[in-house]
Motif scaffolding. Structure first.
Motif, PDB file in Angstrom:
ATOM      1  N   ALA A 331      11.074  -2.701  -2.311  1.00  0.00           N
ATOM      2  CA  ALA A 331      10.123  -1.816  -2.717  1.00  0.00           C
ATOM      3  C   ALA A 331       8.403  -2.387  -3.516  1.00  0.00           C
ATOM      4  O   ALA A 331       7.400  -2.419  -3.653  1.00  0.00           O
ATOM      5  CB  ALA A 331      10.000  -1.229  -3.953  1.00  0.00           C
ATOM      6  N   ILE A 332       8.735  -3.535  -4.460  1.00  0.00           N
ATOM      7  CA  ILE A 332       7.784  -4.877  -4.863  1.00  0.00           C
ATOM      8  C   ILE A 332       6.813  -5.236  -3.377  1.00  0.00           C
ATOM      9  O   ILE A 332       5.567  -5.152  -3.789  1.00  0.00           O
ATOM     10  CB  ILE A 332       8.204  -5.539  -5.661  1.00  0.00           C
ATOM     11  N   ASN A 333       7.732  -5.468  -2.396  1.00  0.00           N
ATOM     12  CA  ASN A 333       6.931  -6.637  -1.151  1.00  0.00           C
ATOM     13  C   ASN A 333       6.301  -5.438  -0.533  1.00  0.00           C
ATOM     14  O   ASN A 333       4.407  -5.405   0.258  1.00  0.00           O
ATOM     15  CB  ASN A 333       7.805  -6.991  -0.737  1.00  0.00           C
ATOM     16  N   GLY A 334       6.587  -3.922  -0.608  1.00  0.00           N
ATOM     17  CA  GLY A 334       5.649  -3.461   0.224  1.00  0.00           C
ATOM     18  C   GLY A 334       4.525  -2.429  -0.663  1.00  0.00           C
ATOM     19  O   GLY A 334       3.459  -2.898   0.009  1.00  0.00           O
ATOM     20  N   ALA A 335       4.573  -2.667  -1.755  1.00  0.00           N
ATOM     21  CA  ALA A 335       3.923  -2.568  -3.260  1.00  0.00           C
ATOM     22  C   ALA A 335       2.774  -3.818  -3.181  1.00  0.00           C
ATOM     23  O   ALA A 335       1.066  -3.192  -3.010  1.00  0.00           O
ATOM     24  CB  ALA A 335       4.084  -2.346  -4.243  1.00  0.00           C
TER      25      ALA A 335
END
Length: 605
Positions: A331-335
């Protein structure tokens, strides 16, 4: 992760008598950016010296003078007489000087014609000074807006401005205020507060479990914080806890309304805050936090409407034990891939942050907390996972040493709005989220990795101690925003950390920095960072001296500036100077009653 405590008051500034003779001696320098001269008034009284510290641009050439005549002089009443006087004095000085107009005070505005050198201006000023009919002659200086908030509790926000361990935020406000940037506060939601309401935009309640949500329902578009209190024996705790209103406190640090004559000042006070609720009674689940990260950054979450206020910065003042899960990291990478900077708290267990998530995740800016002395707060996590440190406060000895922000007085459900001091890495993280918003406002093209790099490369050494690792140091908002304002994140920096005492009402002292290996000329935007401890800073005249002896006025004396210390970054057009050589910071105290010291200073090319 947080401790509630009351705030305390502050002392009022004192007044001082200024030594006119000492002030006059320091006011005129050959290549100075400003000129101001005073002579003795009749009956031995000191002539009024207009405040010099009004923000005139460093190294701005003097193009006009303001001349005040004695009330009995013909020039005080007649424009023709003032014009003749200007022409006569210009002829004696060998310069083209002309009367321009009469000011509302009766003073004459005198034009100096073509751009003159400091020596030329000095010749003209000398002619006026020699005239007994002239009460004063001062430069018509170029001023700029000064970002000093009128918020009633601002003086208690040491974390923003104090010389020792503040984050040097006020000087950054001259460059950016967060306009055009939304910060998502993934936290307990938002309880209404008039000092924050103007900057709150649409958020979402992502708590799906009604036992946690405490608002009687699951996910919905209302991120209001109903309170996260729990009773003794609940949440695995032997004793109960009142509602924290944690998300509202965090949001106030980032973007409380500023300059509105009330409350506190937000770091990025023109940014918007999107409250995204993931924490309720007993905490919050990874699954909800993962969806919140995705949605806040503009990603798609099934069953949730598209986000119309996509955040370019996410603040997560939350955490738990264990490794960063693959799900959370995804999720962090996507953000980050969508262009959103993710800021997280290091944790408050006084242990290695490698054991706390999301502090140990990749692609985040992990923030440790410092106390008012600039050392690692006793509770703050540490270690190689930490990227940067920021003020988090420490209230063991005094609530005044905590971080003051927006809150609510309700112990369980919401009651009246108020302000309170908390401590924690939860308070440190929003300082960096606010800084990231300032940076993004200054340069919208900045990517998350450039934001992180610039924050770290422009940090200053921790004023206090840190055991275990506190990242790159204490974040410096002014230096960081200045560094990215032109679209670049770093420059070559030369620093002096040798303390130099500044004597009371005495001769100027100098601190040298030798620059080598640069070649060519200095830039047109040479940045001069200054850290001076001195009560009643209006006493001080501060100059930059180039290797060839040219002088650039950074700060003039000002009888109305009763604040303490000089912690600022000035920009000087030094393009006419050779970069390599010995540069000096020259400081003089022009009035009796105080001493001080140059703690250090730096040049950034």
């Amino acid at each position: 992760m947080r401790t509630l405590s009351s705030s305390s008051g502050s002392s009022s500034p004192r007044r001082k008598l200024i030594s006119v003779a000492a002030l006059s001696a320091a006011l005129l320098t050959a290549a100075s950016a400003q000129v101001a001269v005073a002579r003795d008034a009749p009956s031995g009284r000191a002539a009024a010296v207009p405040a010099a510290g009004t923000g005139a641009a460093p190294a701005t050439p003097v193009e006009r003078l303001i001349v005040g005549y004695e009330s009995g002089a013909a020039e005080a009443r007649s424009d023709r007489a003032a014009a003749a006087d200007a022409a006569a004095k210009g002829e004696k000085a060998g310069e083209d000087v002309g009367f321009q107009r009469r000011l509302g005070t009766g003073a004459a505005l005198v034009d100096l014609g073509e751009r003159l050198t400091g020596a030329d201006v000095a010749d003209v000023v000398a002619q006026y000074r020699a005239d007994p009919q002239v009460a004063y002659v001062v430069p018509d200086r170029l001023n700029k807006p000064l970002a000093t908030p009128n918020d009633t509790e601002y003086t208690k926000q040491w974390d923003l401005f104090e010389t020792t361990a503040g984050m040097r935020v006020p000087a950054a406000w001259d460059l950016a205020t967060g306009s055009g940037v939304t910060v998502a506060v993934i936290d307990t939601g938002y309880v209404a507060h008039s000092d924050l309401a103007a900057n709150v935009v649409g958020g979402y309640d992502f708590i799906s479990d009604t036992a946690v949500s405490a608002d009687g329902n699951g996910r919905d578009s209302n991120p209001a914080d109903p309170g996260d209190w729990y009773a003794a024996g609940e949440c695995g705790q032997a004793t109960g806890s009142n509602s924290s209103w944690h998300g509202t406190h965090v949001a106030g640090t980032i973007a409380a309304a500023t300059g509105n004559g009330k409350g506190v000042a937000g770091i990025a006070y023109h940014a918007k805050v999107s409250p995204v609720r993931v924490l309720g009674k007993c905490g919050g689940y990874d699954s909800d936090i993962i969806d919140a990260i995705t949605w806040a950054s503009g990603g798609t979450v099934s069953g949730v409407p598209a986000n119309t206020s996509v955040a370019k910065v996410i603040n997560m003042s939350l955490g738990g034990s264990g490794a960063c899960s693959t799900a959370t990291q995804s999720a962090i990478n996507g953000a980050v891939n969508r262009g959103t900077t993710v800021v997280v708290a290091a944790g408050n267990e006084n242990r290695n942050a490698a054991n706390s998530s999301p502090a140990n995740c990749a692609n985040v800016i992990t923030v440790a907390a410092t106390n008012r002395a600039g050392g690692r707060a006793s509770y703050s996590n540490y270690g190689t996972a930490v990227d940067i440190s920021a003020p988090g406060g420490e209230t063991r000895t005094s609530a005044a040493n905590g971080i003051l922000s927006t809150l609510n007085s309700g112990t369980r459900t919401a009651s009246t709005e108020n302000y309170a001091s908390y401590q924690g890495t939860s308070m440190a993280a929003p300082h960096i989220a606010g800084l990231a918003a300032l940076m993004k406002s200054a340069d919208p093209a900045l990517t998350p990795d450039r934001i992180e790099s610039a924050i770290k490369s422009n940090a200053r050494a921790l004023p206090g101690t840190c055991s275990g690792g506190c990242g790159a140091g204490l974040a410096d908002a002014a230096k960081t925003v200045q560094a990215v304002k032109g679209g670049t994140s770093t420059g070559s920096t030369f620093t002096s950390t040798t303390a130099v005492p500044v004597p009371d009402n005495g001769s100027a002292v100098e601190s040298p920095i030798t620059v080598s290996g640069r070649g060519g000329n200095a830039p047109s935007a040479l940045r001069v960072g200054v850290d001076i401890t001195h009560t009643y800073r209006g006493d001080l005249v501060v100059d930059l001296v180039a290797p060839d002896g040219s002088v650039y006025r950074l700060k003039a004396a000002g009888s109305s500036d009763s604040a303490d210390d000089v912690s600022a970054t000035y920009t000087v057009n030094a393009s006419a100077e050779t970069a390599d050589g010995t540069w000096k910071l020259r400081v003089q105290d022009t009035a009796a009653q105080d001493t001080g010291r140059i703690n250090g200073w730096q040049l950034t090319f």
